[in-house]
Design a protein around this motif. Sequence first.
Motif, PDB file in Angstrom:
ATOM      1  N   SER A  54       0.882  -1.182   0.000  1.00  0.00           N
ATOM      2  CA  SER A  54       0.000   0.000   0.000  1.00  0.00           C
ATOM      3  C   SER A  54       0.911   1.222   0.000  1.00  0.00           C
ATOM      4  O   SER A  54       1.146   1.831   1.038  1.00  0.00           O
ATOM      5  CB  SER A  54      -0.879   0.001   1.241  1.00  0.00           C
ATOM      6  N   ILE A  55       1.445   1.569  -1.158  1.00  0.00           N
ATOM      7  CA  ILE A  55       2.454   2.645  -1.171  1.00  0.00           C
ATOM      8  C   ILE A  55       1.861   4.006  -0.815  1.00  0.00           C
ATOM      9  O   ILE A  55       2.577   4.912  -0.415  1.00  0.00           O
ATOM     10  CB  ILE A  55       3.257   2.741  -2.494  1.00  0.00           C
ATOM     11  N   ASP A  56       0.543   4.152  -0.962  1.00  0.00           N
ATOM     12  CA  ASP A  56      -0.085   5.423  -0.561  1.00  0.00           C
ATOM     13  C   ASP A  56      -0.063   5.588   0.957  1.00  0.00           C
ATOM     14  O   ASP A  56      -0.312   6.666   1.471  1.00  0.00           O
ATOM     15  CB  ASP A  56      -1.518   5.498  -1.093  1.00  0.00           C
ATOM     16  N   LYS A  57       0.257   4.524   1.671  1.00  0.00           N
ATOM     17  CA  LYS A  57       0.309   4.606   3.133  1.00  0.00           C
ATOM     18  C   LYS A  57       1.746   4.573   3.650  1.00  0.00           C
ATOM     19  O   LYS A  57       1.992   4.257   4.805  1.00  0.00           O
ATOM     20  CB  LYS A  57      -0.485   3.450   3.746  1.00  0.00           C
ATOM     21  N   LEU A  58       2.705   4.880   2.779  1.00  0.00           N
ATOM     22  CA  LEU A  58       4.106   4.836   3.197  1.00  0.00           C
ATOM     23  C   LEU A  58       4.751   6.223   3.168  1.00  0.00           C
ATOM     24  O   LEU A  58       4.370   7.083   2.374  1.00  0.00           O
ATOM     25  CB  LEU A  58       4.906   3.924   2.255  1.00  0.00           C
ATOM     26  N   ASP A  59       5.752   6.408   4.035  1.00  0.00           N
ATOM     27  CA  ASP A  59       6.579   7.620   4.007  1.00  0.00           C
ATOM     28  C   ASP A  59       7.906   7.357   3.290  1.00  0.00           C
ATOM     29  O   ASP A  59       8.467   8.240   2.668  1.00  0.00           O
ATOM     30  CB  ASP A  59       6.900   8.080   5.434  1.00  0.00           C
ATOM     31  N   VAL A  60       8.405   6.152   3.451  1.00  0.00           N
ATOM     32  CA  VAL A  60       9.708   5.799   2.880  1.00  0.00           C
ATOM     33  C   VAL A  60       9.628   4.383   2.312  1.00  0.00           C
ATOM     34  O   VAL A  60       9.022   3.502   2.919  1.00  0.00           O
ATOM     35  CB  VAL A  60      10.831   5.806   3.961  1.00  0.00           C
ATOM     36  N   LEU A  61      10.256   4.200   1.152  1.00  0.00           N
ATOM     37  CA  LEU A  61      10.337   2.853   0.577  1.00  0.00           C
ATOM     38  C   LEU A  61      11.802   2.539   0.264  1.00  0.00           C
ATOM     39  O   LEU A  61      12.463   3.259  -0.487  1.00  0.00           O
ATOM     40  CB  LEU A  61       9.501   2.775  -0.706  1.00  0.00           C
ATOM     41  N   PHE A  62      12.293   1.477   0.896  1.00  0.00           N
ATOM     42  CA  PHE A  62      13.655   1.017   0.610  1.00  0.00           C
ATOM     43  C   PHE A  62      13.589  -0.154  -0.367  1.00  0.00           C
ATOM     44  O   PHE A  62      12.766  -1.059  -0.197  1.00  0.00           O
ATOM     45  CB  PHE A  62      14.333   0.510   1.892  1.00  0.00           C
ATOM     46  N   ILE A  63      14.462  -0.116  -1.353  1.00  0.00           N
ATOM     47  CA  ILE A  63      14.562  -1.238  -2.287  1.00  0.00           C
ATOM     48  C   ILE A  63      15.976  -1.786  -2.180  1.00  0.00           C
ATOM     49  O   ILE A  63      16.946  -1.103  -2.531  1.00  0.00           O
ATOM     50  CB  ILE A  63      14.292  -0.777  -3.742  1.00  0.00           C
ATOM     51  N   GLU A  64      16.119  -2.984  -1.633  1.00  0.00           N
ATOM     52  CA  GLU A  64      17.451  -3.582  -1.538  1.00  0.00           C
ATOM     53  C   GLU A  64      17.705  -4.376  -2.802  1.00  0.00           C
ATOM     54  O   GLU A  64      17.051  -5.374  -3.081  1.00  0.00           O
ATOM     55  CB  GLU A  64      17.588  -4.480  -0.302  1.00  0.00           C
ATOM     56  N   ASN A  65      18.654  -3.923  -3.584  1.00  0.00           N
ATOM     57  CA  ASN A  65      18.969  -4.574  -4.852  1.00  0.00           C
ATOM     58  C   ASN A  65      19.727  -5.884  -4.609  1.00  0.00           C
ATOM     59  O   ASN A  65      20.183  -6.149  -3.492  1.00  0.00           O
ATOM     60  CB  ASN A  65      19.793  -3.616  -5.724  1.00  0.00           C
ATOM     61  N   VAL A  66      19.886  -6.665  -5.627  1.00  0.00           N
ATOM     62  CA  VAL A  66      20.679  -7.898  -5.552  1.00  0.00           C
ATOM     63  C   VAL A  66      22.149  -7.504  -5.324  1.00  0.00           C
ATOM     64  O   VAL A  66      22.620  -6.516  -5.889  1.00  0.00           O
ATOM     65  CB  VAL A  66      20.544  -8.687  -6.874  1.00  0.00           C
ATOM     66  N   GLY A  67      22.852  -8.259  -4.481  1.00  0.00           N
ATOM     67  CA  GLY A  67      24.250  -7.961  -4.195  1.00  0.00           C
ATOM     68  C   GLY A  67      25.124  -8.091  -5.426  1.00  0.00           C
ATOM     69  O   GLY A  67      25.414  -9.196  -5.881  1.00  0.00           O
ATOM     70  N   ASN A  68      25.524  -6.946  -5.979  1.00  0.00           N
ATOM     71  CA  ASN A  68      26.252  -6.926  -7.254  1.00  0.00           C
ATOM     72  C   ASN A  68      26.576  -5.458  -7.534  1.00  0.00           C
ATOM     73  O   ASN A  68      25.702  -4.606  -7.436  1.00  0.00           O
ATOM     74  CB  ASN A  68      25.318  -7.506  -8.335  1.00  0.00           C
ATOM     75  N   LEU A  69      27.805  -5.176  -7.867  1.00  0.00           N
ATOM     76  CA  LEU A  69      28.162  -3.765  -8.125  1.00  0.00           C
ATOM     77  C   LEU A  69      28.217  -3.440  -9.615  1.00  0.00           C
ATOM     78  O   LEU A  69      28.586  -2.341  -9.994  1.00  0.00           O
ATOM     79  CB  LEU A  69      29.514  -3.421  -7.485  1.00  0.00           C
ATOM     80  N   VAL A  70      27.861  -4.396 -10.461  1.00  0.00           N
ATOM     81  CA  VAL A  70      27.986  -4.138 -11.895  1.00  0.00           C
ATOM     82  C   VAL A  70      26.656  -3.669 -12.501  1.00  0.00           C
ATOM     83  O   VAL A  70      26.401  -2.475 -12.599  1.00  0.00           O
ATOM     84  CB  VAL A  70      28.556  -5.359 -12.655  1.00  0.00           C
ATOM     85  N   CYS A  71      25.762  -4.611 -12.856  1.00  0.00           N
ATOM     86  CA  CYS A  71      24.591  -4.160 -13.623  1.00  0.00           C
ATOM     87  C   CYS A  71      23.487  -3.440 -12.859  1.00  0.00           C
ATOM     88  O   CYS A  71      22.741  -2.682 -13.494  1.00  0.00           O
ATOM     89  CB  CYS A  71      24.024  -5.249 -14.510  1.00  0.00           C
ATOM     90  N   PRO A  72      23.320  -3.603 -11.537  1.00  0.00           N
ATOM     91  CA  PRO A  72      22.256  -2.789 -10.904  1.00  0.00           C
ATOM     92  C   PRO A  72      22.382  -1.293 -11.214  1.00  0.00           C
ATOM     93  O   PRO A  72      21.378  -0.591 -11.309  1.00  0.00           O
ATOM     94  CB  PRO A  72      22.438  -3.068  -9.414  1.00  0.00           C
ATOM     95  N   SER A  73      23.610  -0.838 -11.427  1.00  0.00           N
ATOM     96  CA  SER A  73      23.786   0.591 -11.705  1.00  0.00           C
ATOM     97  C   SER A  73      23.235   0.996 -13.073  1.00  0.00           C
ATOM     98  O   SER A  73      22.966   2.165 -13.323  1.00  0.00           O
ATOM     99  CB  SER A  73      25.259   0.985 -11.581  1.00  0.00           C
ATOM    100  N   GLU A  74      23.046   0.024 -13.978  1.00  0.00           N
ATOM    101  CA  GLU A  74      22.504   0.319 -15.312  1.00  0.00           C
ATOM    102  C   GLU A  74      20.983   0.411 -15.312  1.00  0.00           C
ATOM    103  O   GLU A  74      20.392   0.931 -16.247  1.00  0.00           O
ATOM    104  CB  GLU A  74      22.883  -0.804 -16.299  1.00  0.00           C
TER     105      GLU A  74
END
Length: 217
Positions: A106-126
């Motif tokens: 229910s994102i309309d009821k949130l103040d902050v949303l954290f998204i933890e990406n997959v552990g990887n320093l290469v393609c998440p940045s793309e």
Amino acid sequence: MKVVLAKDILKSNDDKAAENRRAFEKLGLFTLNLISSPGSGKTRLLENTVQRLSSRYRIGVIEGDITTTRDAERVARHCEQVVQINTDGGCHLDSKMVSRSIEELSIDKLDVLFIENVGNLVCPSEFDLGESCRVVVLSVTEGDDKPEKYPYSFDRANVIIINKIDMLEHTDFDMARAEEIIRQINRDAVLFKLSAVTGEGYDAWIAYLENHAFRKK
Ligand code: MG
Ligand code: ZN
């Protein structure tokens, strides 16, 4: 041919990311995309962060992992709205996965949303997810040459966190050198040095989150 294909994938990802971003902005929701190598202490950092904010803010978490739900279970102890994305071998999250998971929250009821990406320093940045803030975490146990090896990740960060500073004396991590390299790559990112274990350096990070989570209200 391959190049064209990669461009198409990134283009469709960017389109969906723009859609996510519009949805987040409409709600004034501050969203963070956490990127790092495996073992940087990202989940621990997130756990402690959520713990410190949860009495005052409504927090949602999207946990990206290749197969397990362990990290999501850890975070769910401190926060009600947690969605797990299993990428099924995939080494990054994309904006479509995030779009599907926000339907579960229910994102309309949130103040902050954290998204933890997959552990990887290469393609998440793309792959833009539509986040308001991109956070790259580096721990002192990984070595001070990480920013130099993965400049694209650090270049696109809004926030850079140097984690595990309690371990500093047990490593040959050169803080001055690390900061110098980070500043050569990214002049503007906000830099925090902290320990998710001892809590040292946390206040500045929490204050930053509070300022941004409240900014649009
Ligand atoms: Mg994790
Ligand atoms: Zn990938």
